[in-house]
Design a protein around this motif. Structure first.
Motif, mmCIF file in Angstrom:
data_model
loop_
_atom_site.group_PDB
_atom_site.id
_atom_site.type_symbol
_atom_site.label_atom_id
_atom_site.label_comp_id
_atom_site.label_asym_id
_atom_site.label_seq_id
_atom_site.Cartn_x
_atom_site.Cartn_y
_atom_site.Cartn_z
ATOM 1 N N HIS A 119 0.777 -1.057 0.199
ATOM 2 C CA HIS A 119 0.068 -0.075 -0.192
ATOM 3 C C HIS A 119 0.860 1.219 0.219
ATOM 4 O O HIS A 119 2.036 1.331 0.571
ATOM 5 C CB HIS A 119 -0.994 -0.134 1.285
ATOM 6 C CG HIS A 119 -1.936 -1.151 1.275
ATOM 7 N ND1 HIS A 119 -1.804 -2.334 1.793
ATOM 8 C CD2 HIS A 119 -3.064 -1.183 0.488
ATOM 9 C CE1 HIS A 119 -2.768 -3.311 1.394
ATOM 10 N NE2 HIS A 119 -3.661 -2.361 0.800
ATOM 11 N N LYS A 279 -18.964 2.229 6.147
ATOM 12 C CA LYS A 279 -17.740 1.897 5.353
ATOM 13 C C LYS A 279 -17.813 2.303 3.755
ATOM 14 O O LYS A 279 -18.983 2.064 3.060
ATOM 15 C CB LYS A 279 -17.457 0.412 5.664
ATOM 16 C CG LYS A 279 -16.196 -0.186 4.886
ATOM 17 C CD LYS A 279 -15.053 -0.073 6.072
ATOM 18 C CE LYS A 279 -13.576 -0.461 5.312
ATOM 19 N NZ LYS A 279 -13.025 0.616 4.642
ATOM 20 N N SER A 281 -15.898 1.990 -0.188
ATOM 21 C CA SER A 281 -14.937 1.587 -1.144
ATOM 22 C C SER A 281 -14.824 2.018 -2.366
ATOM 23 O O SER A 281 -16.258 2.624 -2.697
ATOM 24 C CB SER A 281 -15.254 0.069 -1.014
ATOM 25 O OG SER A 281 -14.978 -0.881 -0.158
ATOM 26 N N ARG A 283 -13.433 2.516 -6.468
ATOM 27 C CA ARG A 283 -12.718 1.892 -7.468
ATOM 28 C C ARG A 283 -12.634 2.974 -8.485
ATOM 29 O O ARG A 283 -13.491 3.491 -8.821
ATOM 30 C CB ARG A 283 -13.094 0.534 -8.226
ATOM 31 C CG ARG A 283 -13.365 -0.488 -6.902
ATOM 32 C CD ARG A 283 -12.260 -1.077 -6.588
ATOM 33 N NE ARG A 283 -12.201 -2.425 -5.723
ATOM 34 C CZ ARG A 283 -12.346 -2.170 -4.498
ATOM 35 N NH1 ARG A 283 -12.265 -1.051 -3.882
ATOM 36 N NH2 ARG A 283 -12.427 -3.175 -3.598
ATOM 37 N N GLY A 301 -7.609 5.572 2.699
ATOM 38 C CA GLY A 301 -6.637 5.469 1.782
ATOM 39 C C GLY A 301 -6.702 3.871 0.948
ATOM 40 O O GLY A 301 -7.420 3.528 0.708
ATOM 41 N N SER A 307 -9.623 1.690 -3.332
ATOM 42 C CA SER A 307 -9.359 2.366 -1.955
ATOM 43 C C SER A 307 -10.515 2.291 -0.851
ATOM 44 O O SER A 307 -11.583 1.598 -1.494
ATOM 45 C CB SER A 307 -9.019 3.791 -2.127
ATOM 46 O OG SER A 307 -9.976 4.642 -2.404
ATOM 47 N N GLY A 308 -10.393 2.617 0.110
ATOM 48 C CA GLY A 308 -11.676 2.749 1.091
ATOM 49 C C GLY A 308 -11.462 3.753 2.299
ATOM 50 O O GLY A 308 -10.507 4.413 2.420
HETATM 51 P P1 5GP Z 1 -11.807 -2.732 -0.249
HETATM 52 O O1 5GP Z 1 -12.790 -1.783 -1.001
HETATM 53 O O2 5GP Z 1 -11.504 -4.079 -0.848
HETATM 54 O O3 5GP Z 1 -12.546 -2.930 1.312
HETATM 55 O O4 5GP Z 1 -10.350 -2.002 -0.043
HETATM 56 C C1 5GP Z 1 -9.509 -1.866 -1.206
HETATM 57 C C2 5GP Z 1 -8.406 -1.125 -0.842
HETATM 58 O O5 5GP Z 1 -8.725 -0.098 0.155
HETATM 59 C C3 5GP Z 1 -7.746 -2.103 0.232
HETATM 60 O O6 5GP Z 1 -6.654 -2.699 -0.265
HETATM 61 C C4 5GP Z 1 -7.043 -1.004 1.252
HETATM 62 O O7 5GP Z 1 -5.781 -0.583 0.733
HETATM 63 C C5 5GP Z 1 -7.674 0.123 1.315
HETATM 64 N N1 5GP Z 1 -8.706 0.505 2.185
HETATM 65 C C6 5GP Z 1 -10.073 0.030 2.519
HETATM 66 N N2 5GP Z 1 -10.452 0.500 3.373
HETATM 67 C C7 5GP Z 1 -9.600 1.449 4.041
HETATM 68 C C8 5GP Z 1 -9.740 2.308 5.367
HETATM 69 O O8 5GP Z 1 -10.567 2.485 5.872
HETATM 70 N N3 5GP Z 1 -8.387 2.887 5.160
HETATM 71 C C9 5GP Z 1 -7.140 2.725 4.835
HETATM 72 N N4 5GP Z 1 -6.293 3.477 4.999
HETATM 73 N N5 5GP Z 1 -7.321 2.015 3.429
HETATM 74 C C10 5GP Z 1 -8.587 1.209 3.215
#
Ligand code: 5GP
Ligand code: MN
Length: 336
Positions: A119, A279, A281, A283, A301, A307-308
């Motif tokens: 990351h 939460k 997410s 893309r 981040g 990201s999320g």
């Molecule tokens: P997803 O959408 O699959 O939960 O997360 C995608 C990517 O976003 C993950 O690989 C992670 O790097 C980042 N990510 C998701 N949620 C968070 C969060 O709350 N804080 C940070 N710093 N990164 C996140």
């Protein structure tokens, strides 16, 4: 001297090692952790994997799953292991805010830290550093580490399948721009070492419940908002959806990709209200850096195209905030 050599020197004595990864572990997080667990145990070390929260049941097939401790339910035992650890491996995350309730303990222990992650903007200051944001998956970094350390004979079929699962999912089944020729060569090696790619793919992707598929239909029909002008599409998922469709952990994973698959859409999001938490997410396709967007507006981040983050507002207020950011055209003004 490369950090592998320095770490190898440190591991010439028998060590107590704890491996951890981010909350809500995905296949890369858990697969990397268990692959490293098997490797370090084969060297004779005392190794434990502690995850900050539970993970979806489609990951439970991984070898070593039964030995994984969940900090939320095994805190006392985990704290003893963390206090006694010589070495603390942090896999697939680079800021202690990603390990939830484990954070306080993790920040107080004496153990040396090894960071293995891909990351952006790492916050953790490790003693042994295996951070590389060019890697497609943490599993790729673990593969390189084991190969460098001990050669291909150290990679068992169990290790190969855990690593393959991480690489397959973090590359979006070899579709994301992180899919390099090197990652294909790595996967070719994993197949030669015995990984059954069809088995792993079926175990991860083809375990849908009927409830999950019905929810997918509902989400696509009722919960998807599309702004063709702004080139943004997003889902808003309520707590009642989780109840009505008896959703389990992981059942919303991948949904955001349907929004991004719409022709002309370059940014996709999913906003989820679950267990008193909002939460998000994100893309994107191409230049728009969703990690910067998540960091600036939602305390999160991640990677440039995935990201999320989180929100302290209500679900409807969060949606309003996101919509107003779209309306301000901020999404289009955040190139890398
Ligand atoms: P997803 O959408 O699959 O939960 O997360 C995608 C990517 O976003 C993950 O690989 C992670 O790097 C980042 N990510 C998701 N949620 C968070 C969060 O709350 N804080 C940070 N710093 N990164 C996140
Ligand atoms: Mn990863």
């Amino acid at each position: 001297m490369k950090d592998t050599a320095v770490l190898k020197n440190y591991l010439s004595d028998s060590r107590k090692i704890v491996i951890t990864t981010h909350a809500n572990p995905d296949a890369d997080a858990l697969g990397s952790s268990l692959a490293l667990y098997h490797f370090l145990r084969s060297l004779g070390h005392d190794v434990a994997v502690i995850v900050p929260t539970s993970y979806p049941d489609f990951l439970e097939w991984m070898a070593g799953n039964d030995s994984v401790l969940n900090y939320e339910t095994d805190q006392a035992k985990s704290d003893v292991l963390l206090d006694a650890a010589d070495l603390f491996f942090c896999l697939d995350f680079s800021g202690f805010n990603r390990i939830k309730s484990m954070r306080e303990k993790a920040e107080s222990i004496e153990a040396k830290i090894a960071l293995v992650d891909h990351h952006l903007n790492p916050e953790i200051q490790p003693d042994f550093n295996f951070w590389n944001d060019k890697a497609a998956a943490t599993a790729e970094l673990i593969y390189d580490f084991i190969l460098d350390y001990a050669g291909p004979d150290a990679i068992s079929i169990d290790i190969a399948e855990c690593l393959y699962a991480g690489i397959m999912t973090d590359t979006g089944s070899f579709k994301h721009s992180s899919t390099t020729s090197k990652i294909h060569r790595t996967v070719a090696d994993l197949i030669d070492l015995g990984a059954d790619v069809n088995k792993v793919s079926r175990l991860i992707y083809d375990t849908n419940s009927l409830d999950r598929l019905r929810f997918l239909g509902h989400a696509l029909a009722e919960k998807l908002h599309v702004d063709q002008k702004a080139r943004v599409a997003y889902f808003v998922i309520e707590e009642s959806d989780f109840r009505n469709f008896r959703l389990k952990q992981g059942d919303t994973e991948g949904l955001v990709n349907y929004a991004l698959s719409i022709k002309g859409i370059v940014v996709a999001a999913i906003i989820i209200h679950k267990e008193n938490e909002i939460k998000l997410s994100f893309r994107s396709i191409g230049d728009f850096a969703v990690n910067k967007f998540a960091e600036e507006y939602f305390g999160g981040g991640g990677h440039k195209n995935a990201s999320g983050g989180t929100s302290d507002l209500s679900l409807s207020e969060t949606e309003e905030k996101f919509k107003s950011l779209i309306d301000q055209n901020i999404l289009q003004t955040h190139p890398e």
